[in-house]
Design a protein around this motif. Structure first.
Motif, PDB file in Angstrom:
ATOM      1  N   CYS A 245     -24.024  -1.565 -32.497  1.00 23.89           N
ATOM      2  CA  CYS A 245     -24.584  -2.819 -33.034  1.00 23.89           C
ATOM      3  C   CYS A 245     -23.662  -3.972 -32.671  1.00 23.89           C
ATOM      4  N   GLY A 246     -22.361  -3.735 -32.745  1.00 21.16           N
ATOM      5  CA  GLY A 246     -21.397  -4.788 -32.433  1.00 21.16           C
ATOM      6  C   GLY A 246     -20.031  -4.181 -32.197  1.00 21.16           C
ATOM      7  N   ALA A 247     -19.080  -5.029 -31.844  1.00 23.36           N
ATOM      8  CA  ALA A 247     -17.709  -4.571 -31.568  1.00 23.36           C
ATOM      9  C   ALA A 247     -16.756  -5.677 -32.007  1.00 23.36           C
ATOM     10  N   ILE A 248     -16.773  -5.970 -33.304  1.00 29.64           N
ATOM     11  CA  ILE A 248     -16.031  -7.152 -33.782  1.00 29.64           C
ATOM     12  C   ILE A 248     -14.540  -7.064 -33.477  1.00 29.64           C
TER      13      ILE A 248
ATOM     14  N   ILE B 259     -16.443   3.069 -43.162  1.00 26.94           N
ATOM     15  CA  ILE B 259     -15.067   2.707 -42.798  1.00 26.94           C
ATOM     16  C   ILE B 259     -14.924   1.210 -43.051  1.00 26.94           C
ATOM     17  N   ALA B 260     -13.947   0.832 -43.875  1.00 23.69           N
ATOM     18  CA  ALA B 260     -13.761  -0.585 -44.217  1.00 23.69           C
ATOM     19  C   ALA B 260     -12.277  -0.855 -44.424  1.00 23.69           C
ATOM     20  N   GLY B 261     -11.926  -2.142 -44.461  1.00 27.87           N
ATOM     21  CA  GLY B 261     -10.523  -2.532 -44.567  1.00 27.87           C
ATOM     22  C   GLY B 261     -10.086  -2.799 -46.003  1.00 27.87           C
TER      23      GLY B 261
ATOM     24  N   LEU C 289     -14.463 -13.901 -40.862  1.00 30.70           N
ATOM     25  CA  LEU C 289     -15.155 -12.701 -40.382  1.00 30.70           C
ATOM     26  C   LEU C 289     -14.202 -11.790 -39.620  1.00 30.70           C
ATOM     27  N   PHE C 290     -13.174 -12.391 -39.018  1.00 28.38           N
ATOM     28  CA  PHE C 290     -12.264 -11.635 -38.158  1.00 28.38           C
ATOM     29  C   PHE C 290     -11.002 -11.190 -38.900  1.00 28.38           C
ATOM     30  N   THR C 291     -10.705 -11.851 -40.028  1.00 27.42           N
ATOM     31  CA  THR C 291      -9.562 -11.407 -40.838  1.00 27.42           C
ATOM     32  C   THR C 291     -10.040 -10.444 -41.926  1.00 27.42           C
TER      33      THR C 291
ATOM     34  N   SER D   6     -19.311   1.824 -39.536  1.00 29.45           N
ATOM     35  CA  SER D   6     -18.072   1.029 -39.484  1.00 29.45           C
ATOM     36  C   SER D   6     -18.410  -0.410 -39.863  1.00 29.45           C
ATOM     37  N   GLY D   7     -17.389  -1.181 -40.230  1.00 26.71           N
ATOM     38  CA  GLY D   7     -17.661  -2.519 -40.784  1.00 26.71           C
ATOM     39  C   GLY D   7     -18.536  -2.350 -42.016  1.00 26.71           C
ATOM     40  N   ALA D   8     -18.236  -1.301 -42.796  1.00 32.87           N
ATOM     41  CA  ALA D   8     -19.188  -0.795 -43.791  1.00 32.87           C
ATOM     42  C   ALA D   8     -19.389  -1.705 -45.001  1.00 32.87           C
TER      43      ALA D   8
ATOM     44  N   ILE E 276     -28.526  -2.193 -29.833  1.00 31.76           N
ATOM     45  CA  ILE E 276     -29.617  -2.969 -30.457  1.00 31.76           C
ATOM     46  C   ILE E 276     -29.353  -4.461 -30.299  1.00 31.76           C
ATOM     47  N   ILE E 277     -30.372  -5.207 -29.960  1.00 34.30           N
ATOM     48  CA  ILE E 277     -30.348  -6.672 -30.046  1.00 34.30           C
ATOM     49  C   ILE E 277     -31.482  -7.047 -30.994  1.00 34.30           C
ATOM     50  N   VAL E 278     -31.108  -7.649 -32.100  1.00 35.95           N
ATOM     51  CA  VAL E 278     -32.074  -7.888 -33.169  1.00 35.95           C
ATOM     52  C   VAL E 278     -33.230  -8.786 -32.729  1.00 35.95           C
ATOM     53  N   PHE E 279     -32.974  -9.667 -31.776  1.00 34.65           N
ATOM     54  CA  PHE E 279     -34.038 -10.590 -31.340  1.00 34.65           C
ATOM     55  C   PHE E 279     -35.290  -9.828 -30.896  1.00 34.65           C
TER      56      PHE E 279
ATOM     57  N   ASP F  97     -21.901 -15.958 -38.478  1.00 33.23           N
ATOM     58  CA  ASP F  97     -22.111 -14.612 -37.946  1.00 33.23           C
ATOM     59  C   ASP F  97     -21.101 -14.323 -36.850  1.00 33.23           C
ATOM     60  N   PRO F  98     -20.640 -13.045 -36.744  1.00 31.59           N
ATOM     61  CA  PRO F  98     -19.662 -12.703 -35.705  1.00 31.59           C
ATOM     62  C   PRO F  98     -20.116 -13.095 -34.299  1.00 31.59           C
ATOM     63  N   ALA F  99     -21.425 -13.046 -34.052  1.00 35.22           N
ATOM     64  CA  ALA F  99     -21.946 -13.385 -32.717  1.00 35.22           C
ATOM     65  C   ALA F  99     -21.552 -14.796 -32.292  1.00 35.22           C
TER      66      ALA F  99
ATOM     67  N   ASP G 260     -22.158   1.667 -35.354  1.00 32.21           N
ATOM     68  CA  ASP G 260     -20.870   1.023 -35.086  1.00 32.21           C
ATOM     69  C   ASP G 260     -20.965  -0.492 -34.991  1.00 32.21           C
ATOM     70  N   ASN G 261     -20.209  -1.143 -35.862  1.00 29.56           N
ATOM     71  CA  ASN G 261     -20.113  -2.607 -35.864  1.00 29.56           C
ATOM     72  C   ASN G 261     -18.787  -3.098 -35.303  1.00 29.56           C
ATOM     73  N   VAL G 262     -17.867  -2.162 -35.015  1.00 26.23           N
ATOM     74  CA  VAL G 262     -16.460  -2.549 -34.803  1.00 26.23           C
ATOM     75  C   VAL G 262     -15.944  -2.262 -33.398  1.00 26.23           C
TER      76      VAL G 262
ATOM     77  N   ASP H 125     -10.387   3.780 -45.693  1.00 30.24           N
ATOM     78  CA  ASP H 125      -9.708   2.497 -45.479  1.00 30.24           C
ATOM     79  C   ASP H 125      -8.948   2.589 -44.153  1.00 30.24           C
ATOM     80  N   TYR H 126      -9.521   1.996 -43.111  1.00 29.36           N
ATOM     81  CA  TYR H 126      -8.913   2.163 -41.777  1.00 29.36           C
ATOM     82  C   TYR H 126      -7.547   1.497 -41.677  1.00 29.36           C
ATOM     83  N   LYS H 127      -7.291   0.514 -42.578  1.00 32.83           N
ATOM     84  CA  LYS H 127      -6.000  -0.186 -42.501  1.00 32.83           C
ATOM     85  C   LYS H 127      -4.867   0.682 -43.063  1.00 32.83           C
ATOM     86  N   ASN H 128      -5.232   1.692 -43.857  1.00 30.07           N
ATOM     87  CA  ASN H 128      -4.215   2.553 -44.467  1.00 30.07           C
ATOM     88  C   ASN H 128      -4.446   4.022 -44.116  1.00 30.07           C
TER      89      ASN H 128
HETATM   90  N1  LIG Z   1     -26.684  -6.381 -32.154  1.00 32.47           N
HETATM   91  C1  LIG Z   1     -27.206  -7.293 -32.945  1.00 32.47           C
HETATM   92  O1  LIG Z   1     -28.337  -7.756 -32.765  1.00 32.47           O
HETATM   93  C2  LIG Z   1     -26.386  -7.784 -34.107  1.00 32.47           C
HETATM   94  C3  LIG Z   1     -26.911  -8.642 -35.070  1.00 32.47           C
HETATM   95  C4  LIG Z   1     -26.109  -9.015 -36.165  1.00 32.47           C
HETATM   96  C5  LIG Z   1     -24.795  -8.536 -36.236  1.00 32.47           C
HETATM   97  N2  LIG Z   1     -24.326  -7.740 -35.255  1.00 32.47           N
HETATM   98  C6  LIG Z   1     -22.948  -7.200 -35.307  1.00 32.47           C
HETATM   99  O2  LIG Z   1     -22.784  -6.513 -36.533  1.00 32.47           O
HETATM  100  C7  LIG Z   1     -21.397  -6.518 -36.872  1.00 32.47           C
HETATM  101  C8  LIG Z   1     -21.241  -6.897 -38.349  1.00 32.47           C
HETATM  102  O3  LIG Z   1     -21.709  -8.229 -38.542  1.00 32.47           O
HETATM  103  P1  LIG Z   1     -21.852  -8.825 -40.021  1.00 32.47           P
HETATM  104  O4  LIG Z   1     -22.620 -10.074 -39.899  1.00 32.47           O
HETATM  105  O5  LIG Z   1     -22.332  -7.763 -40.918  1.00 32.47           O
HETATM  106  O6  LIG Z   1     -20.343  -9.216 -40.371  1.00 32.47           O
HETATM  107  P2  LIG Z   1     -19.513  -8.702 -41.632  1.00 32.47           P
HETATM  108  O7  LIG Z   1     -19.417  -7.221 -41.501  1.00 32.47           O
HETATM  109  O8  LIG Z   1     -20.085  -9.256 -42.868  1.00 32.47           O
HETATM  110  O9  LIG Z   1     -18.073  -9.348 -41.416  1.00 32.47           O
HETATM  111  C9  LIG Z   1     -17.251  -8.896 -40.418  1.00 32.47           C
HETATM  112  C10 LIG Z   1     -16.317  -7.754 -40.909  1.00 32.47           C
HETATM  113  O10 LIG Z   1     -15.822  -7.058 -39.773  1.00 32.47           O
HETATM  114  C11 LIG Z   1     -14.602  -6.436 -40.132  1.00 32.47           C
HETATM  115  N3  LIG Z   1     -13.626  -6.602 -39.046  1.00 32.47           N
HETATM  116  C12 LIG Z   1     -13.226  -7.772 -38.489  1.00 32.47           C
HETATM  117  N4  LIG Z   1     -12.309  -7.524 -37.527  1.00 32.47           N
HETATM  118  C13 LIG Z   1     -12.129  -6.184 -37.502  1.00 32.47           C
HETATM  119  C14 LIG Z   1     -11.313  -5.304 -36.728  1.00 32.47           C
HETATM  120  N5  LIG Z   1     -10.473  -5.771 -35.779  1.00 32.47           N
HETATM  121  N6  LIG Z   1     -11.384  -3.977 -36.969  1.00 32.47           N
HETATM  122  C15 LIG Z   1     -12.205  -3.496 -37.926  1.00 32.47           C
HETATM  123  N7  LIG Z   1     -13.011  -4.268 -38.680  1.00 32.47           N
HETATM  124  C16 LIG Z   1     -12.977  -5.582 -38.467  1.00 32.47           C
HETATM  125  C17 LIG Z   1     -14.101  -7.123 -41.407  1.00 32.47           C
HETATM  126  O11 LIG Z   1     -14.215  -6.206 -42.475  1.00 32.47           O
HETATM  127  P3  LIG Z   1     -12.947  -5.281 -42.922  1.00 32.47           P
HETATM  128  O12 LIG Z   1     -12.307  -6.035 -44.046  1.00 32.47           O
HETATM  129  O13 LIG Z   1     -13.597  -4.017 -43.321  1.00 32.47           O
HETATM  130  O14 LIG Z   1     -12.032  -5.169 -41.744  1.00 32.47           O
HETATM  131  C18 LIG Z   1     -15.089  -8.267 -41.622  1.00 32.47           C
HETATM  132  O15 LIG Z   1     -15.310  -8.538 -42.982  1.00 32.47           O
HETATM  133  C19 LIG Z   1     -20.708  -7.444 -35.881  1.00 32.47           C
HETATM  134  O16 LIG Z   1     -20.125  -6.674 -34.862  1.00 32.47           O
HETATM  135  C20 LIG Z   1     -21.851  -8.254 -35.318  1.00 32.47           C
HETATM  136  O17 LIG Z   1     -21.585  -8.762 -34.034  1.00 32.47           O
HETATM  137  C21 LIG Z   1     -25.083  -7.357 -34.202  1.00 32.47           C
END
Ligand SMILES: NC(=O)c1ccc[n+]([C@@H]2O[C@H](COP(=O)([O-])OP(=O)(O)OC[C@H]3O[C@@H](n4cnc5c(N)ncnc54)[C@H](OP(=O)(O)O)[C@@H]3O)[C@@H](O)[C@H]2O)c1
Length: 332
Positions: free
Chosen positions: A243-246, A175-177, A318-320, A151-153, A273-276, A46-48, A220-222, A196-199
Motif C-alpha cells: 500500500c505504501g512505504a513511508i 506493527i507500530a511505533g 506523519l514521518f516522526t 504495518s503502520g498499524a 494498490i492505488i486507491v484512485f 497524507d504521506p503521499a 504493508d504501509n512501511v 513495537d518495532y522501535k523496541n
Molecule cells: N496506495 C494508495 O493508494 C495509498 C493511499 C493512502 C495511503 N497510502 C499509504 O498508506 C500508508 C499509511 O498512510 P496513513 O495515511 O494511514 O498514515 P498514518 O499511518 O496515519 O501515519 C503515518 C505513520 O507511519 C509511521 N511511520 C512513519 N515513518 C515510519 C518509519 N520510518 N518506519 C515505520 N513506520 C513509520 C508512523 O507511525 P509509527 O508511530 O507507528 O511509526 C506514522 O504515524 C502510507 O505509506 C501511505 O503512503 C497509500
C-alpha cells in the motif's frame, strides 16, 4: 477578504520543512463557468504529499514549483457556476493547502454530513478509508481464521485494515511505533498481537514467536526493513499488499527487500494498490464502513491540528509518528 495558501517553493531531498513552502495571501478567486468556490474547513495531511513534492510523474504528476500544495480537503460551496452544485452543499476534492478553493465541479464529490461528520470524508469514509477497504478485501481476499499482519498499524489506513480483518474473522497482528500505539491496538481495538518495532531488535524472530502458523496476508504501509522482516515468515499461498512505504519517502535512494525470494517459496502473490482506481466504487466502502461503525465494530480517531499556519510542521508528524490517527488541519 484574502485566501491564505501554501505553495511549493522548493523540492526537498530529505524531510519536508518550512523552507520548502511559501505562505501567500491572495484575493479570493471568483469561479468561472462550471466552477465552484469552496470554503475549505478541513485539509487532509497524507504521506503521499511528500511524493507529490518530487519532480516527475509516478501515478500522478508532481506539484509544480510555485503551485498551491496539493491536498485533499473538505468544505462548503459558497458560490457556484456549476449546475450540479448549490451554495451550502458540503464537498470534498483535491482542494489544496488553502482557505478557499476554486475547482471545476466535475472534480468535486458531494458528501452527506447528516450521515457522518464532514471531516470523516477525508479519513474513514474518504480516500484512506477506501484504500484500507479495497486494499484488504479486493487485493487480499481475507478468509476467517487467516493471520493478517499490518504495518503502520496504528495509523489511519493500518488501523482500519486490521479492524476490517477482525470483522472477517482473522487473527490480526500490527506493527507500530511505541508502547502507547501498541496498547491502542490490543486494548482498544482488540487485536491479537502488537509489536513495537522501535523496541524490538529482531523483528523477524518476534514474528516467528507470535505468529506460529505464518503470515497469510501482509498489508504493508512501511516498506524497508519491516517489509524485509515480514517476508521471512510467510505462510504458503500468502498475499502481500504493498500500500505504501513511508519509511522510504524521505530517502534519496530507497531500498528494496533483499528477502523477496521468500515469496517464491511461499507461492505468494504480491500486489500494489492505488486507491484512485476504486473511486468509482466508493459507495460500497462507505456503506459497509458506516454500518460497521454503527454496530460498534470500528473505532476511529482523528488527530486535529488547529490552523493552516501549522501546515509545514504538521506534515512532518506523519514521518516522526507523532500523529495518533488521521492527521487533519482544521482551517476555520
Ligand atoms: N496506495 C494508495 O493508494 C495509498 C493511499 C493512502 C495511503 N497510502 C499509504 O498508506 C500508508 C499509511 O498512510 P496513513 O495515511 O494511514 O498514515 P498514518 O499511518 O496515519 O501515519 C503515518 C505513520 O507511519 C509511521 N511511520 C512513519 N515513518 C515510519 C518509519 N520510518 N518506519 C515505520 N513506520 C513509520 C508512523 O507511525 P509509527 O508511530 O507507528 O511509526 C506514522 O504515524 C502510507 O505509506 C501511505 O503512503 C497509500
Amino acid at each position: 477578504m484574502v485566501n491564505i495558501r501554501y505553495v511549493l517553493a522548493a523540492r526537498p531531498t530529505g524531510a519536508a520543512s518550512e523552507q520548502h513552502f511559501e505562505r501567500a495571501e491572495l484575493p479570493i478567486q471568483q469561479p468561472n463557468e462550471d466552477e465552484v468556490l469552496v470554503k475549505v474547513y478541513y485539509i487532509s495531511l497524507d504521506p503521499a504529499m511528500r511524493g507529490w513534492m518530487n519532480a516527475g510523474t509516478t501515478y500522478v504528476k508532481g506539484v509544480e514549483i510555485g503551485a498551491v500544495m496539493r491536498a485533499f480537503g473538505a468544505g462548503e460551496v459558497i458560490e457556484s457556476k456549476h449546475p450540479g452544485f448549490s451554495v451550502g452543499q458540503m464537498v470534498t476534492g483535491l482542494l489544496g493547502v488553502q482557505q478557499y478553493a476554486v475547482e471545476n465541479g466535475a472534480y468535486l464529490t458531494r458528501v452527506d454530513t447528516d450521515a457522518a461528520p464532514l471531516s470523516w470524508y477525508l479519513g474513514l469514509l474518504g480516500m484512506p478509508g477506501l484504500t484500507a477497504y479495497f486494499g484488504l478485501l479486493d487485493k487480499a481476499n481475507p478468509k476467517s481464521g487467516e493471520t493478517v499482519l499490518v504495518s503502520g498499524a496504528a495509523g489511519m489506513v493500518g488501523s482500519l485494515v486490521g479492524q476490517i480483518a477482525k470483522i472477517k474473522g482473522c487473527k490480526v497482528a500490527g506493527i507500530a511505533g511505541g508502547p502507547d500505539k501498541c496498547a491502542y491496538l490490543t486494548e482498544e481495538l482488540g487485536w491479537d498481537v502488537a509489536i513495537d518495532y522501535k523496541n524490538t531488535p529482531d523483528l523477524a524472530a518476534r514474528l516467528r514467536e507470535t505468529l506460529p502458523s505464518g503470515i497469510d496476508i501482509f498489508f504493508d504501509n512501511v516498506g524497508g526493513d519491516i517489509l524485509n522482516a515480514a517476508l521471512t515468515h510467510l505462510a504458503r499461498g500468502c498475499r502481500i499488499v504493498i500500500c505504501g512505504a513511508i519509511s522510504q519517502y524521505n530517502q534519496s535512494t530507497p531500498v528494496g527487500p533483499s528477502n523477496y525470494m521468500k515469496i517464491v517459496s511461499a507461492r505468494g502473490t504480491l500486489s500494489g494498490i492505488i486507491v484512485f482506481d476504486y473511486f468509482g466504487r466508493a459507495s460500497e466502502a462507505i456503506n459497509d464502513i458506516s454500518t460497521w461503525v454503527k454496530a460498534g465494530k470500528i473505532k476511529y480517531r482523528e488527530h486535529m491540528i488547529q490552523g493552516i499556519e501549522h501546515f509545514p510542521a504538521a506534515l512532518n508528524q506523519l514521518f516522526t509518528g507523532e500523529n495518533q490517527g488521521k492527521l487533519l488541519i482544521q482551517n476555520f
